[in-house]
Structure formats: C-alpha cells, structure tokens
Motif scaffolding. Structure first.
Motif, mmCIF file in Angstrom:
data_model
loop_
_atom_site.group_PDB
_atom_site.id
_atom_site.type_symbol
_atom_site.label_atom_id
_atom_site.label_comp_id
_atom_site.label_asym_id
_atom_site.label_seq_id
_atom_site.Cartn_x
_atom_site.Cartn_y
_atom_site.Cartn_z
ATOM 1 N N ASN A 5 0.722 -1.161 0.085
ATOM 2 C CA ASN A 5 -0.205 -0.126 0.152
ATOM 3 C C ASN A 5 0.820 1.219 -0.007
ATOM 4 O O ASN A 5 0.490 2.330 0.722
ATOM 5 N N GLU A 41 -2.261 -3.937 -1.440
ATOM 6 C CA GLU A 41 -1.528 -4.195 -2.608
ATOM 7 C C GLU A 41 0.067 -4.452 -2.452
ATOM 8 O O GLU A 41 0.603 -3.458 -2.052
ATOM 9 N N THR A 48 2.839 -8.289 -8.482
ATOM 10 C CA THR A 48 2.183 -7.543 -7.667
ATOM 11 C C THR A 48 1.044 -8.439 -7.323
ATOM 12 O O THR A 48 0.200 -9.126 -8.207
ATOM 13 N N ILE A 50 -2.688 -8.819 -4.475
ATOM 14 C CA ILE A 50 -3.844 -8.482 -3.979
ATOM 15 C C ILE A 50 -4.091 -9.402 -2.868
ATOM 16 O O ILE A 50 -4.559 -10.518 -2.988
ATOM 17 N N ASP A 140 -4.603 -10.744 -8.960
ATOM 18 C CA ASP A 140 -5.210 -9.607 -8.865
ATOM 19 C C ASP A 140 -6.326 -10.101 -7.846
ATOM 20 O O ASP A 140 -7.322 -9.426 -7.493
#
Length: 219
Positions: A5, A41, A48, A50, A140
């Motif tokens: 984040n 994130e 990346t 989530i 994701d």
C-alpha cells in the motif's frame, strides 16, 4: 521497489503455492503500514499481489503484518449452504456461491456437477473448495478454479541446489520476481535438470533478494 500500500518494506517472506492461497510476512522500515483487515496491494518488483491483512503489530518502532491472498475469506467456515437444481448445477454456480458467502470473488468453468451440492460448515471455506478440484488465487485477488497455467522459461543464477528435496535458491533482480512464480520453467547453466516450479518462496532483505523454487508442492 518493494511496498505494501505504498509503504516501503524492510523485509518480506512470501510463499506462493501452486494451489490455494499465498501468504506473506512483511516488516516495514518504521511503524507505519497497513492495519488489520485492510486490503493490501503488495508490490515486489515486477510482481503485484492483492491480499488482506490478517494480523498487524509493531515492536521497537517497526511494523510487521501478515497478508493472505484475496479477501481473507478462505480461512473462514462457510454457512451451511446447499444448492439444488433439478436440471444441473454448474461448477461456477457452486464455487461462486461459496466464495460470495465468505467475501471472495471466484471465476470457474460452467461444467456440471450434478443436481445437489452442500458445504460442510465445520471446516474452512478453502477446504470446501478443494472438493471442487484444483484452485488458486490469482495475483489480482480473484480465485480461479482450475490449474495454474505453465509459464515461460526463466534462466536463473542458482546460488544453491538441494537435489534431494528439489529446492533451488535463485539470485534474482526485482524485475525477475513475476518470472519465478509457480508454473515457471527454471533453467540454469549450473543445473542438470529443468525445474517446473510448484512452489515459490520469495525472501527479501535490505541486502538480498532470493527466490526459493521447489519441484514439488509444499504443505
């Protein structure tokens, strides 16, 4: 770049299995960072993910958190759900219904699974998902029912190889992180075999970035 984040990380240990959910233990450069139940994130170079912060605290001015893939719902027990359709029930209907009950988003194929299906409320939603076949949480945060796809070949610098346990320590750059995830085919001049990755452990410190890649799935 390694952040959660937007907060800079001091260290990270991220376990990404071939199936089910990844888990990350993170520490920050100070006492600032995501709080428990925050959506996170997580960025490690080219990768990346989530996830949900399920635990957070600070000690000695340094914040540490634990993050699980997705919305954190697969650890919870579902309600005693049951589905009935005299025509037929699809895998997508069942998986999405289970996911929705614990706050997770699911994608699945429409193949049929009979006319009745019920869930066991005494075990986790993730354990109930296992009955539907292979599944994993994508980067994701969406849960995908089915097997992970194979990824491209990655030429690695291998620092150590444990042939007995099928583990290779690969020295990587931040730009390589996404290339060593489960499904990748790791090759190296120092390896006599090719490794089709079935589990990846990313180890980040202030001085080193290593990917432990495994030839077998880990518990």
């Amino acid at each position: 770049m390694a952040t959660a984040n937007g907060f800079a990380l001091n260290s990270a240990e991220i376990d990404v299995p071939f199936r089910r959910i990844w888990l990350a233990n993170l520490t920050f450069t100070d006492d600032l960072g995501p709080a428990e139940n925050d959506l996170v994130e997580l960025v490690i170079g080219s990768w990346t993910g989530i996830g949900m912060c399920i635990d957070a605290g600070a000690h000695g001015g340094v914040r540490s958190i634990r993050v699980v893939a997705g919305a954190g719902g697969w650890r919870r027990a579902p309600a005693g759900l049951a589905f009935q359709n005299d025509a037929s029930l699809s895998r997508a209907d069942i998986a999405q219904g289970l996911g929705s009950s614990v706050g997770e988003t699911v994608e699945a194929d429409p193949s049929t699974l009979g006319v009745h299906w019920s869930f066991d409320p005494t075990v986790s939603a993730g354990s109930n998902m296992d009955a539907l076949g292979d599944w994993y949480v994508r980067d994701d945060g969406v849960t995908q029912v089915g097997s992970r796809p194979d990824l491209a070949e990655f030429r690695a610098i291998v620092d150590a190889f444990d042939g007995k346990n099928g583990i290779a320590d690969c020295l990587i750059e931040e730009s390589d992180v996404a290339s060593v995830m489960p499904g990748a085919l790791v090759t190296s001049d120092s390896l006599s075999i090719q490794i089709r990755v079935r589990h990846t452990r990313i180890l980040l410190s202030t001085s080193r970035l290593v990917a432990e890649v495994y030839t077998r799935e880990q518990d």
